[in-house]
Design an enzyme around this catalytic site. Structure first.
Site, PDB file in Angstrom:
ATOM      1  N   PRO A  72       0.603  -1.599  -0.562  1.00  0.00           N
ATOM      2  CA  PRO A  72      -0.346  -0.355  -0.196  1.00  0.00           C
ATOM      3  C   PRO A  72       1.096   1.713  -0.045  1.00  0.00           C
ATOM      4  CG  PRO A  72      -0.761  -1.454   1.362  1.00  0.00           C
ATOM      5  CD  PRO A  72       0.353  -2.076   0.528  1.00  0.00           C
ATOM      6  N   ASN A  73       0.658   2.443  -0.543  1.00  0.00           N
ATOM      7  CA  ASN A  73       1.184   3.898  -1.108  1.00  0.00           C
ATOM      8  C   ASN A  73       1.942   4.177  -2.052  1.00  0.00           C
ATOM      9  OD1 ASN A  73      -1.331   4.846   0.735  1.00  0.00           O
ATOM     10  ND2 ASN A  73      -0.632   3.732   2.381  1.00  0.00           N
ATOM     11  N   ARG A 117       5.141  10.896  -2.296  1.00  0.00           N
ATOM     12  CA  ARG A 117       4.644  10.680  -1.109  1.00  0.00           C
ATOM     13  C   ARG A 117       6.065  10.967   0.301  1.00  0.00           C
ATOM     14  NH1 ARG A 117       5.061   4.682   1.083  1.00  0.00           N
ATOM     15  NH2 ARG A 117       3.767   5.002   3.260  1.00  0.00           N
ATOM     16  N   TYR A 125      10.858   9.049   1.812  1.00  0.00           N
ATOM     17  CA  TYR A 125      11.412   7.803   0.467  1.00  0.00           C
ATOM     18  C   TYR A 125      12.300   8.369  -0.268  1.00  0.00           C
ATOM     19  CZ  TYR A 125       7.917   5.832   3.880  1.00  0.00           C
ATOM     20  OH  TYR A 125       6.789   5.174   5.026  1.00  0.00           O
ATOM     21  N   ASN A 160       8.733  -5.050  -0.540  1.00  0.00           N
ATOM     22  CA  ASN A 160       8.453  -4.731  -0.141  1.00  0.00           C
ATOM     23  C   ASN A 160       6.970  -4.100   0.766  1.00  0.00           C
ATOM     24  OD1 ASN A 160       8.129  -2.077   1.901  1.00  0.00           O
ATOM     25  ND2 ASN A 160       8.869  -0.776   0.437  1.00  0.00           N
ATOM     26  N   ALA A 174       3.355  -1.133   4.417  1.00  0.00           N
ATOM     27  CA  ALA A 174       2.686  -0.850   5.991  1.00  0.00           C
ATOM     28  C   ALA A 174       2.086  -1.995   6.395  1.00  0.00           C
ATOM     29  CB  ALA A 174       0.703  -0.095   6.232  1.00  0.00           C
ATOM     30  N   HIS A 195       3.428  -5.056   8.820  1.00  0.00           N
ATOM     31  CA  HIS A 195       3.348  -4.868  10.080  1.00  0.00           C
ATOM     32  C   HIS A 195       2.614  -5.346  11.011  1.00  0.00           C
ATOM     33  CE1 HIS A 195       6.842  -2.006   9.811  1.00  0.00           C
ATOM     34  NE2 HIS A 195       5.756  -1.150   8.916  1.00  0.00           N
ATOM     35  N   ASP A 234       1.682 -15.772   5.010  1.00  0.00           N
ATOM     36  CA  ASP A 234       1.109 -17.163   5.192  1.00  0.00           C
ATOM     37  C   ASP A 234       1.502 -17.335   3.853  1.00  0.00           C
ATOM     38  OD1 ASP A 234       0.373 -18.415   7.826  1.00  0.00           O
ATOM     39  OD2 ASP A 234      -1.966 -17.514   7.900  1.00  0.00           O
ATOM     40  N   GLU A 290      13.148  -9.171   2.267  1.00  0.00           N
ATOM     41  CA  GLU A 290      12.453  -8.390   2.198  1.00  0.00           C
ATOM     42  C   GLU A 290      13.050  -6.724   2.312  1.00  0.00           C
ATOM     43  OE1 GLU A 290      11.482  -9.054   5.883  1.00  0.00           O
ATOM     44  OE2 GLU A 290      10.183  -6.722   6.561  1.00  0.00           O
ATOM     45  N   HIS A 304      12.538  -2.315   2.615  1.00  0.00           N
ATOM     46  CA  HIS A 304      11.979  -1.627   2.985  1.00  0.00           C
ATOM     47  C   HIS A 304      13.587  -0.301   2.735  1.00  0.00           C
ATOM     48  CE1 HIS A 304       9.064  -3.360   5.966  1.00  0.00           C
ATOM     49  NE2 HIS A 304      10.628  -4.620   5.925  1.00  0.00           N
ATOM     50  N   ILE A 305      12.219   1.041   2.524  1.00  0.00           N
ATOM     51  CA  ILE A 305      13.297   2.376   2.081  1.00  0.00           C
ATOM     52  C   ILE A 305      13.469   3.082   3.083  1.00  0.00           C
ATOM     53  CG2 ILE A 305      12.928   4.206   0.506  1.00  0.00           C
ATOM     54  CD1 ILE A 305      10.592   2.704  -1.139  1.00  0.00           C
ATOM     55  N   SER A 306      12.589   3.249   4.068  1.00  0.00           N
ATOM     56  CA  SER A 306      13.309   3.449   5.055  1.00  0.00           C
ATOM     57  C   SER A 306      13.869   2.905   5.853  1.00  0.00           C
ATOM     58  CB  SER A 306      11.979   4.064   5.558  1.00  0.00           C
ATOM     59  OG  SER A 306      10.612   3.728   6.058  1.00  0.00           O
ATOM     60  N   ARG A 353      11.965   4.390  13.091  1.00  0.00           N
ATOM     61  CA  ARG A 353      10.879   4.930  13.267  1.00  0.00           C
ATOM     62  C   ARG A 353      10.324   4.482  14.312  1.00  0.00           C
ATOM     63  NH1 ARG A 353       8.774   4.771   7.514  1.00  0.00           N
ATOM     64  NH2 ARG A 353       7.547   6.521   8.141  1.00  0.00           N
ATOM     65  N   ARG A 380       6.732   0.150  13.387  1.00  0.00           N
ATOM     66  CA  ARG A 380       7.289  -0.589  12.609  1.00  0.00           C
ATOM     67  C   ARG A 380       8.467  -1.150  12.757  1.00  0.00           C
ATOM     68  NH1 ARG A 380       4.957   2.854   8.891  1.00  0.00           N
ATOM     69  NH2 ARG A 380       4.292   4.928   9.667  1.00  0.00           N
TER      70      ARG A 380
HETATM   71  C1  DHK Z   1       7.070   1.641   3.287  1.00  0.00           C
HETATM   72  C2  DHK Z   1       6.040   1.894   4.117  1.00  0.00           C
HETATM   73  O1  DHK Z   1       4.761   2.478   3.875  1.00  0.00           O
HETATM   74  C3  DHK Z   1       5.291   1.914   5.407  1.00  0.00           C
HETATM   75  O2  DHK Z   1       4.624   1.400   6.214  1.00  0.00           O
HETATM   76  C4  DHK Z   1       6.966   0.891   6.439  1.00  0.00           C
HETATM   77  C5  DHK Z   1       7.900   0.797   4.138  1.00  0.00           C
HETATM   78  C6  DHK Z   1       8.280   0.848   6.148  1.00  0.00           C
HETATM   79  C7  DHK Z   1       9.071   1.026   4.021  1.00  0.00           C
HETATM   80  O3  DHK Z   1      10.271   2.168   4.331  1.00  0.00           O
HETATM   81  O4  DHK Z   1       9.769   0.832   2.498  1.00  0.00           O
HETATM   82  O5  DHK Z   1       6.282   1.620   7.680  1.00  0.00           O
END
Ligand code: DHK
Length: 145
Positions: free
Chosen positions: A11-12, A19, A24, A75, A78, A81, A88, A99, A101-103, A108, A112
């Protein structure tokens, strides 16, 4: 014939580049795909990059990967978490899972810091910006050689 790596984004992440760029960055998912395709060429890996805001769609794409992909880079955003369903689904996949994560999620908010997906992932990359995806591709190259 190239082996396929499915790169899933939760998502997002469709808004990557727009964003919260201070967290990010300014690069987009198209930039991620181009970088991964470049690295993939060196290792004989093809890439299919997908993004959805819907948990069930991510689960369905993991099921598709069971039949067509040698590895999954994910990735989950959200869903990292919150989603036992994504965990599964990944547990039904036989190949390597990385896995990304960009950040740097551990720097944080506390919510997270926990990842369901890490219980399945063969490797976890966080805090390298979008370079994390290309690093994950390199690792796939070694794991699938
Ligand atoms: C991206 C998200 O949208 C967050 O919900 C995660 C992750 C971190 C990222 O760092 O790519 O907590």
């Amino acid at each position: 014939m190239s082996k396929l790596i499915t790169i899933l984004n939760g998502p997002n992440l469709n808004l990557l580049g727009k964003r919260e760029p201070e967290i990010y960055g300014h690069d987009t998912l198209d930039d991620v795909e181009a970088a991964c395709a470049r690295v993939g060429k060196d290792f004989g890996l093809a890439v299919k990059l997908l993004q959805s805001n819907w948990e069930g769609q991510i689960v369905d794409w993991i099921h598709d990967a069971r039949h067509e992909a040698a590895g999954i880079i994910i990735n989950p955003a959200a869903l990292t978490h919150t989603s036992v369903a994504v965990l599964d689904a990944l547990n039904t996949f036989d190949g390597p899972v990385i896995e990304v994560h960009i950040s740097q999620v551990h720097k944080r908010e506390a919510f997270r810091h926990h990842s369901y997906v890490s219980m399945r992932a063969d490797g976890v990359i966080a805090g390298f910006g979008i370079d994390g995806y290309a690093l994950a591709m390199r690792r796939m190259g070694s794991l699938l050689a």
